[in-house]
Every structure is written in structure tokens, then in C-alpha cells.
Scaffold this active site. Structure first.
Site, short mmCIF file in Angstrom:
data_model
loop_
_atom_site.label_atom_id
_atom_site.label_comp_id
_atom_site.label_asym_id
_atom_site.label_seq_id
_atom_site.Cartn_x
_atom_site.Cartn_y
_atom_site.Cartn_z
N SER A 22 -9.19 14.79 0.42
CA SER A 22 -10.18 13.77 0.77
C SER A 22 -11.37 14.32 1.58
O SER A 22 -12.50 13.90 1.33
CB SER A 22 -9.52 12.61 1.52
OG SER A 22 -8.70 11.90 0.61
N LYS A 71 0.67 2.96 4.14
CA LYS A 71 -0.17 2.03 3.38
C LYS A 71 0.25 0.56 3.55
O LYS A 71 -0.58 -0.32 3.42
CB LYS A 71 -0.16 2.41 1.88
CG LYS A 71 -0.95 3.68 1.59
CD LYS A 71 -1.05 3.94 0.09
CE LYS A 71 -1.75 5.26 -0.18
NZ LYS A 71 -2.02 5.48 -1.59
N ASN A 92 -5.35 1.28 1.40
CA ASN A 92 -5.64 2.71 1.56
C ASN A 92 -7.01 2.96 2.17
O ASN A 92 -7.38 4.11 2.39
CB ASN A 92 -5.54 3.45 0.22
CG ASN A 92 -6.76 3.23 -0.64
OD1 ASN A 92 -7.31 2.13 -0.66
ND2 ASN A 92 -7.20 4.25 -1.33
N ALA A 132 8.14 1.94 -10.44
CA ALA A 132 7.96 0.62 -9.82
C ALA A 132 7.81 0.80 -8.31
O ALA A 132 8.12 -0.09 -7.52
CB ALA A 132 9.16 -0.27 -10.13
#
Ligand code: NAP
Length: 287
Positions: A22, A71, A92, A132
Site C-alpha cells: 500500500s 477489518k 478497509n 466464504a
């Protein structure tokens, strides 16, 4: 860039954060746009996410990204939450507002922009979704919101797929997500499906693994999109290509979730040319 008294700070909170890409995304964007902004990783110890968010507020940080494992935990530290992020139950991106941070989920829209940039459409498609967990749950919402005809959600733990399907179907008011056990892929009707790999199986250093390895499964994969980008070509992608399908990794999803966060923090629109410059830099880390 000169760091001076007017430099704004954004960053990433999570644990671990040492391998994050990032900073490359956001510092490149700041450089391209001539913004006086720096982006840095902040490792946050277990149980300290609330202190991290209030500390960021006190320090006038412009925005934060949030990664594993915070998160969901970060939600109770927010002043406000975007409707979609609330539905997904994961945030996020935190955007500074008067009196606290507003939480968004840019992972989902990031995946969508990544798919659009590769010419992949969801509307009207029948989709196979593997997994999932947190990411797959967001993908399930994405597919439902973008008008997929049907999503077969295949997971090792059937209960989890059933829980996610129940939630998404209730929120959407239609039976769009169909939960299935992984091994029941044999029951899927014949066809070539858009298949999104949203499990953590195959992530480096376990690059030789795929959540399903049988040829019979890959006969049904037309386009395979793996959310994983380490390694550059996952086993799922290799098997998809070996059976004649198109395969993509998750780096563009990472790119676009970052771009959307940057747009929210700075109230700007990043052009496709600028996105491409950042993508080439990211790609240079892999190939
Ligand atoms: P998560 O919440 O921990 O979910 C993990 C999923 O993988 C679950 O469905 C789990 O099934 C399944 N799984 C794990 N080990 C398995 C095994 N041995 N066999 C079968 N299934 C297994 O993780 P997540 O946050 O959703 O992340 C999933 C992946 O997406 C990660 O690899 C992450 O790197 C990637 N991701 C990429 C981006 C991006 O920007 N490109 C963004 C977010 C996430 P059970 O339910 O049965 O345990």
C-alpha cells in the site's frame, strides 16, 4: 517530495503490515498528483485498534486503511459507516470527517474496477465463488449488487457458506447466492463459468496448493479470477489456463481498492493512465 509543516499523513493499520504494497500505491499517487502527502504502515498490537483509531484522530491523520485482523473490529471505533461496508461487515478504509472517521469497504469496488479493466462483466452471469471468508463474503455482495444471475458459493465449511448466502439473499430480496460444499462442484450444470477464487489456499509460501485440483472442476472454469497475487501465478490460475481458460490474479484488486481510498481521502479522480503507472510499479515487485 519535501516533507514540511503542511504534509498530510495517511497509513495502514493491521498486524502484520511489514509486507504491504500500500505505501507504494499511495506514495506513487501523491507523487503523480503533486500532493503533499505521505503514507506509512502502522503495526497495531492485538487489542489496541481502538487506541490506534483515536490516536490517529488526535494526530489529525487524513485517512487510514485497515487490514487483517481488524477489518471487523474497527467498526465499533467509527463515527459513521457507509451502508455497503455495514452490510458486508468489514471496513478497509477510514475517511476523516468532523468528529471521527467514516468507514468504507473499497475492496469490493476495487475488485469490480479490476474486473472492468480486464473486460470481465458480472451482470447476468452465473458465477462460481470459492470460499466464504471475509473476502468471499464481500465478493458475494459484489456479485449480487452488480446483477449476477446466480452465484454458486462453494466452501469447505458448508455452514459458513449457508450463513453468508442467507444474509446476502435477505439483503438483496432474491435467492442469488446458492451455498454448496466444495466437493459438490460435480453437481453444477455443464458450462464455462466466471470463477472467483476467494479462499486463502495457494497463498505463498503454499504456492503449489489449490482449493480444488481435479480436472473435472477446471473444465467448468471459463474465466478464473484469483484474489491472491502472491505468487504472481497461483496454482488455481495455472490449472485454469491448462484447461483453456483466461486467468487473472488479485493485484489489480489491490491497486483499485487503494485508488478508491486515495480518491476518498483527497476528493480527486485518478485517471486510468495514472492507475497504469502505479500498476507497473507494483508489478515490478513480482515479474
Ligand atoms: P478468511 O476470512 O480467513 O477466509 C479463508 C477462506 O479460505 C475460507 O473460506 C476458508 O474455508 C478457506 N480455506 C482456508 N484453508 C482452507 C483449506 N485448507 N481448504 C479449503 N478451504 C480453505 O480470509 P479472507 O480475508 O477471506 O482472504 C482470502 C484470500 O483473499 C486471502 O488469500 C487474501 O490474501 C485474499 N485477499 C486479496 C485481496 C486483494 O486486494 N487482492 C483483498 C482481500 C483478500 P473455511 O470457511 O472452511 O475455513
Amino acid at each position: 517530495m519535501e516533507i514540511n509543516g503542511k504534509t498530510r499523513t495517511c497509513g495502514l493499520i493491521g498486524n502484520p503490515v511489514e509486507h504491504t504494497l500500500s505505501p507504494m500505491i499511495h506514495n506513487t499517487l501523491a507523487e503523480l498528483l503533486g500532493h503533499n502527502l505521505v503514507y506509512v504502515p502502522f503495526p497495531v498490537k492485538a487489542g489496541q485498534v481502538a487506541q490506534a483509531v483515536s490516536g490517529a484522530d488526535a494526530l489529525n491523520l487524513l485517512g487510514l486503511n485497515v487490514t487483517v485482523p481488524y477489518k471487523s473490529a474497527v467498526i465499533e471505533c467509527l463515527k459513521e459507516i457507509d451502508g455497503l461496508a455495514g452490510n458486508i461487515g468489514a471496513v478497509n478504509t477510514l475517511v476523516r470527517t468532523a468528529g471521527g472517521y467514516k468507514g468504507y469497504n473499497t475492496d469490493m469496488e476495487g475488485l469490480y474496477r479490476a474486473m472492468v479493466s480486464e473486460g470481465i462483466s458480472i451482470a447476468g452471469e452465473t458465477v462460481i465463488l470459492l470460499g466464504a471468508g471475509g473476502a468471499a463474503r464481500a465478493v458475494a455482495y459484489l456479485c449480487a449488487v452488480k446483477g449476477a444471475a446466480q452465484v454458486y458459493m462453494l466452501n469447505r465449511t458448508l455452514d459458513k457458506a449457508q450463513a453468508v448466502a442467507g444474509e446476502v439473499n435477505r439483503a438483496m430480496g432474491r435467492e442469488v447466492i446458492c451455498p454448496m460444499a466444495l466437493e459438490n462442484y460435480t453437481m453444477l450444470p455443464e458450462g464455462k463459468y466466471l470463477t472467483i477464487q476467494g479462499t486463502s489456499v495457494g497463498l505463498a509460501p503454499h504456492a503449489e496448493e489449490a482449493v480444488i485440483t481435479e480436472d473435472a472442476f477446471y473444465e467448468k472454469v471459463g474465466t478464473g479470477f484469483d484474489l491472491i497475487y502472491r505468487p504472481w501465478e497461483t496454482k488455481f490460475m495455472q490449472l485454469t489456463r491448462a484447461h483453456g481458460g483466461q486467468a487473472y490474479n488479485g493485484l489489480k484488486m489491490l491497486l483499485y481498492q487503494g485508488i478508491i481510498a486515495y480518491e476518498l481521502w483527497n476528493d480527486v479522480k485518478i485517471s486510468e493512465e495514472e492507475a497504469q503507472v502505479v500498476y507497473e510499479r507494483l508489478k515490478g515487485q513480482f515479474v
